[in-house]
Write a protein that holds these residues in place. Structure first.
Motif, mmCIF file in Angstrom:
data_model
loop_
_atom_site.group_PDB
_atom_site.id
_atom_site.type_symbol
_atom_site.label_atom_id
_atom_site.label_comp_id
_atom_site.label_asym_id
_atom_site.label_seq_id
_atom_site.Cartn_x
_atom_site.Cartn_y
_atom_site.Cartn_z
ATOM 1 N N GLU A 1 0.694 -0.898 0.303
ATOM 2 C CA GLU A 1 0.264 -0.068 0.005
ATOM 3 C C GLU A 1 1.035 1.461 -0.242
ATOM 4 O OE1 GLU A 1 -4.207 1.261 2.450
ATOM 5 O OE2 GLU A 1 -2.781 -0.170 2.747
ATOM 6 N N VAL A 2 0.248 2.608 -1.069
ATOM 7 C CA VAL A 2 1.237 3.705 -0.795
ATOM 8 C C VAL A 2 0.548 4.787 0.240
ATOM 9 C CG1 VAL A 2 2.085 5.232 -1.682
ATOM 10 C CG2 VAL A 2 2.120 3.192 -3.123
ATOM 11 N N HIS A 3 1.132 4.864 1.406
ATOM 12 C CA HIS A 3 0.855 6.321 1.206
ATOM 13 C C HIS A 3 0.741 7.376 1.842
ATOM 14 C CE1 HIS A 3 -1.309 2.823 4.024
ATOM 15 N NE2 HIS A 3 -0.050 2.471 3.961
ATOM 16 N N PRO A 4 0.554 8.435 0.567
ATOM 17 C CA PRO A 4 0.476 9.967 -0.064
ATOM 18 C C PRO A 4 0.986 10.434 1.597
ATOM 19 C CG PRO A 4 -0.972 9.230 -1.170
ATOM 20 C CD PRO A 4 -0.901 8.201 -0.053
ATOM 21 N N ILE A 5 0.885 11.116 2.642
ATOM 22 C CA ILE A 5 1.139 11.919 3.427
ATOM 23 C C ILE A 5 0.504 13.405 3.492
ATOM 24 C CG2 ILE A 5 1.870 11.771 5.473
ATOM 25 C CD1 ILE A 5 1.165 9.725 4.693
ATOM 26 N N ALA A 6 -0.474 13.798 3.712
ATOM 27 C CA ALA A 6 -0.776 15.225 3.566
ATOM 28 C C ALA A 6 -0.617 15.561 4.900
ATOM 29 C CB ALA A 6 -2.439 15.636 2.345
ATOM 30 N N SER A 7 -1.351 17.258 5.319
ATOM 31 C CA SER A 7 -1.113 17.519 6.664
ATOM 32 C C SER A 7 -2.816 17.061 6.540
ATOM 33 C CB SER A 7 -1.550 19.270 6.335
ATOM 34 O OG SER A 7 -2.505 19.308 5.615
ATOM 35 N N PRO A 8 -2.519 16.956 8.204
ATOM 36 C CA PRO A 8 -3.470 16.344 9.162
ATOM 37 C C PRO A 8 -4.526 15.961 9.010
ATOM 38 C CG PRO A 8 -1.594 17.109 10.811
ATOM 39 C CD PRO A 8 -1.022 16.813 8.796
ATOM 40 N N GLU A 9 -5.395 15.635 8.839
ATOM 41 C CA GLU A 9 -7.480 15.700 9.606
ATOM 42 C C GLU A 9 -6.992 15.855 10.949
ATOM 43 O OE1 GLU A 9 -10.417 14.237 7.657
ATOM 44 O OE2 GLU A 9 -8.948 13.408 5.756
ATOM 45 N N PRO A 10 -7.816 17.087 10.894
ATOM 46 C CA PRO A 10 -8.976 17.131 12.521
ATOM 47 C C PRO A 10 -8.539 16.632 13.632
ATOM 48 C CG PRO A 10 -9.897 17.919 10.873
ATOM 49 C CD PRO A 10 -8.717 17.602 10.101
ATOM 50 N N HIS A 11 -8.784 15.016 13.354
ATOM 51 C CA HIS A 11 -9.259 13.905 14.195
ATOM 52 C C HIS A 11 -7.098 13.200 14.040
ATOM 53 C CE1 HIS A 11 -8.772 11.519 10.417
ATOM 54 N NE2 HIS A 11 -8.819 10.600 11.106
ATOM 55 N N GLU A 12 -6.438 13.694 13.627
ATOM 56 C CA GLU A 12 -5.220 13.504 12.993
ATOM 57 C C GLU A 12 -4.435 13.960 14.099
ATOM 58 O OE1 GLU A 12 -5.099 10.782 8.972
ATOM 59 O OE2 GLU A 12 -4.617 12.840 8.754
ATOM 60 N N LYS A 13 -4.713 15.114 14.008
ATOM 61 C CA LYS A 13 -3.589 16.179 14.424
ATOM 62 C C LYS A 13 -4.363 16.194 15.940
ATOM 63 C CE LYS A 13 -3.119 21.880 13.326
ATOM 64 N NZ LYS A 13 -3.366 22.422 11.922
ATOM 65 N N ALA A 14 -5.165 15.934 16.428
ATOM 66 C CA ALA A 14 -5.711 15.735 17.919
ATOM 67 C C ALA A 14 -4.724 15.187 18.320
ATOM 68 C CB ALA A 14 -7.486 15.940 18.195
#
Lengths: 490, 490
Positions: free
Chosen positions: A325-338
């Motif tokens: 699986e390839v995981h492209p990492i962008a800026s975190p979503e709210p639930h990730e940032k939290a």
């Protein structure tokens, strides 16, 4: 600890009732403060079977709004969970900022059961303890309040409670085979628990042994500890924590300025030939990895327009899509940032036998987050060690970790940016942010140099891909991946 | 379908190569259009063992940026998955807007295997087909492009391929016991597949049978279908879809204006007595539910400040925290908004034997989303049926569904708003949005009346809780829950 532990004295009945009412009210009031101050609270309930872990959680959460907590019951790990690192399923459960998670039970139970079954001994036990300590320290360092309760009852009390449960058809199923075994081997278990408690008793996440014989009294002990710990944590939130010394073996890395880019090219014919050969080799290795259940983690960092995407494509082109699986990492979503910044990577770990490719990674912490001020100085300075620890965890689990830095010079980037800008089909690949980042090239370079220096460990070294000629970089990446996989398959 | 299917004719080699190059380029170009137009694309690969599903996915994704697709390999369902409705694990995998998910394989394989094992027969099979049809229609109605490929090879070709796989140690593991069984029982399987294909061939999500003997030719068929289907879907995106007629038995509901609130009170002493009695009863039932593995879903909707939170608390106060979860539903996060609006509820379904309590629900679609214009008129008008279907699915799975509308009058709301506003400890409970919603009371009332009328099904009826006296409402809720659980336990 268990054996030397001296139970406190319960207050008189009336006094107890009054104190309990006070503690409940305090906890109720604190939940909004927790939310305001974005404090995440992780509460572990461990202890003897029939000591009342579940009903204790039931009492505590009565004082909290359902929006602010989650209860997670951790039974024996599932097949899927067993194919991931030990801490994976616990990390998945950590709360968001401003919320509680109650675990019934935490990572103690699984660990001590493995010890009792003699599956975890000697050095493996030491390693496990080490990784639990790191895990807990990483949580508290990153602002989590971690509360660990051990619900204590003696052998006679346990027997009495189990007999009672077994006497009714409606409750009999609550007593498991292990519970019965534990009752029979109480002393043996006690020794194992005692050692574990001692081994994992840290000042930032200490153990609280709760005298659980009387339910109301037990509740008061738990509530008082909760309340006072939260109060302390709220006061300490802005505190910085020590930056630990590196203890992992490091591999020396060159500075980016010293990476020779000239001459790192390959001609088209040679490229096609090599590509075909290497991809077919990789494809064969992928099969063998799957059968041997070795997990692989490949990470890409590099300058914008350095050619990460195309490079990844040449790797995946050789792989069975069911196994990576390839995981492209962008800026975190709210639930990730939290949550803890590594949470969104933990939850994306591959199963054993699978390959996860990260297009940008956790190293964002010491690059973009550092330079844009998305985290504090203490946060990113601590992160080098945290990432080394994270990768150590993965490496100990058996994972092959391959980290690429895709390198180009400033002029090459400009040429590619312009090409993207002027080509309608490629315009989506270039954003204003790319241009802004480019202005900070020198600061980024300094940050990257520090990152390469501090996180190129023997078990997860960085590899630099010279990518002015993208084809050269692709062939080099394939060769490194093949070499590392062959090493792991030996 | 399989038997009457006539394979197309493959072009000559050179021609094929050229067409393939064109199709690949088109797909590459389309990925950005998909992203721009926020089209979610779900591609299912079904078919015979050794027909090349995996390697076909591998070829297709080479033309797509890893940021825009995911591949999900659906092997046999895990323990955890078996404790949820059949469609659960597939629903979990649906793509976000603007992205692809490739499933290897979809829900056909699991279904036909169950048929072949004689676990799914007669009426159960019919029910399954019905629920698959609904599922696919709901996806396409909500803007998903659903593509279903069946990779076809004949018995001899399959034998040839399996023999080849078995001849090498590196590939032998790829041939499962079921694969061998399938080869031996090719005709029997063919019959089952044929029937399934016929039963699930809808005009909005038709089957494409792919002649998979020649790999390049198979790739061209798949690529051409993908490209042309995407092009059609992009043109049709703004189309509305038919609002289906209700086919579920409905229970008559009163209009909110006709709900008598006066006199629905209880005195404190009576309340305490009843509460204690009912909670202890509920607690006992929870045990029995767990043992019988019955899933329970309790949902709360109602006016702001109607007393949902306190009501829920009196239910959960009786429950073992290891066996229930409260899901407070706020506005969706970006990754939730980017999917079918029921996705975030599907993924929060309880395991069997567990209770899930939703504080606000999927009915937001026909209330706030309708009134605030967060979805189109066609969307919310269609939603009544979609929600009835969703709940039918849950009911067929064996779930007890209890839906509460917590009712107060406008004056009571005002009094409670003012109380919250003036009480520092309660201020967090009131927001500007609450006041804004209050201004739209009449519109909401109309929407609620329509919702109650259209979604109170025999298997998932609405219950109105008169909550001017919150205590009255709590006792009523407990009684209803107990009654429904007792019915299910019979």
């Amino acid at each position: 600890m268990l054996k030397t532990w001296i139970p406190g004295e319960a207050p008189e009945k009336e006094e107890l009732k009054q104190q309990l009412d006070e503690a409940r009210k305090k906890l109720y009031d604190l939940q909004m403060k927790i939310k305001e101050h974005k404090l995440p609270v992780l509460v572990l309930f461990e202890g003897w079977s029939a000591a009342g872990k579940g009903s204790m959680i039931g009492k505590v959460i009565k004082n909290i709004d359902p929006r602010f907590f989650k209860v997670a019951t951790m039974s024996a790990p599932s097949e899927e969970e067993l194919r991931r690192p030990f801490l994976y399923r616990y990390m998945c459960q950590i709360p968001e900022q401003g919320k509680f998670t109650f675990l019934d039970s935490g990572w103690m139970e699984q660990t001590t059961q493995e010890v009792l079954r003699k599956e975890l001994t000697g050095e493996d036990y030491e390693k496990r303890i080490e990784s639990i300590r790191r895990f807990e320290r990483q949580l508290t360092d990153n602002g989590y309040l971690v509360l660990k309760f051990f619900m204590q009852i003696d052998k006679e009390e346990q027997k009495f409670r189990m007999d009672k449960l077994c006497s009714s058809q409606d409750t009999r199923w609550r007593v498991s085979e292990f519970d019965k075994w534990q009752q029979e081997h109480y002393r043996k278990c006690e020794k194992v628990y005692d050692r574990y408690l001692k081994d994992t008793n840290a000042s930032t996440s200490p153990w609280y042994i709760i005298d659980a014989r009387d339910k109301k009294w037990a509740e008061l002990q738990v509530m008082d500890t909760l309340v006072s710990s939260i109060e302390v944590a709220l006061q300490n939130q802005s505190h910085s924590v020590p930056i630990l010394q590196n203890i992992f073996p490091l591999v020396k890395m060159p500075k980016l300025a010293d990476v020779e880019l000239a001459g790192k090219t390959i001609d088209d014919e040679e490229y096609e030939k090599e590509l075909k050969k290497l991809q077919s080799k990789l494809s064969e290795l992928h099969n063998r990895l799957y059968r041997k259940r070795i997990p692989v983690i490949i990470t890409y960092e590099g300058w914008d327009a350095a050619g990460k995407g195309g490079n990844i494509k040449r790797i995946t082109g050789a792989l069975d899509p069911r196994g990576y699986e390839v995981h492209p990492i962008a800026s975190p979503e709210p639930h990730e940032k939290a949550r803890h910044y590594l949470w969104r990577f933990w939850t994306r770990l591959p199963k054993d036998g699978h390959i996860a490719i990260f297009d940008r990674t956790w190293y964002g912490r010491v690059m973009v987050e550092r330079l844009e001020g998305f985290c504090s100085e203490n946060d990113w300075k601590r992160a080098y060690n945290e990432m080394n620890e994270f990768e150590k965890e993965l490496s100990d689990w058996g994972a092959v970790i391959i980290k690429f830095w895709v390198q180009i010079d400033k002029d090459t980037q400009l040429a590619r940016f312009n090409d993207r800008q002027n080509n309608p089909e490629k315009q989506w690949k270039i954003t204003d942010e790319d241009w802004r980042n480019r202005e900070k090239w020198d600061q980024y370079e300094e940050a990257v140099n520090e990152m390469l220096k501090k996180t190129s460990t023997a078990y997860a070294p960085w590899h630099i891909l010279e990518s002015v000629d993208k084809k050269y970089a692709r062939i080099k990446a394939l060769k490194i991946v093949i070499k590392e996989l062959e090493k792991a398959l030996k």
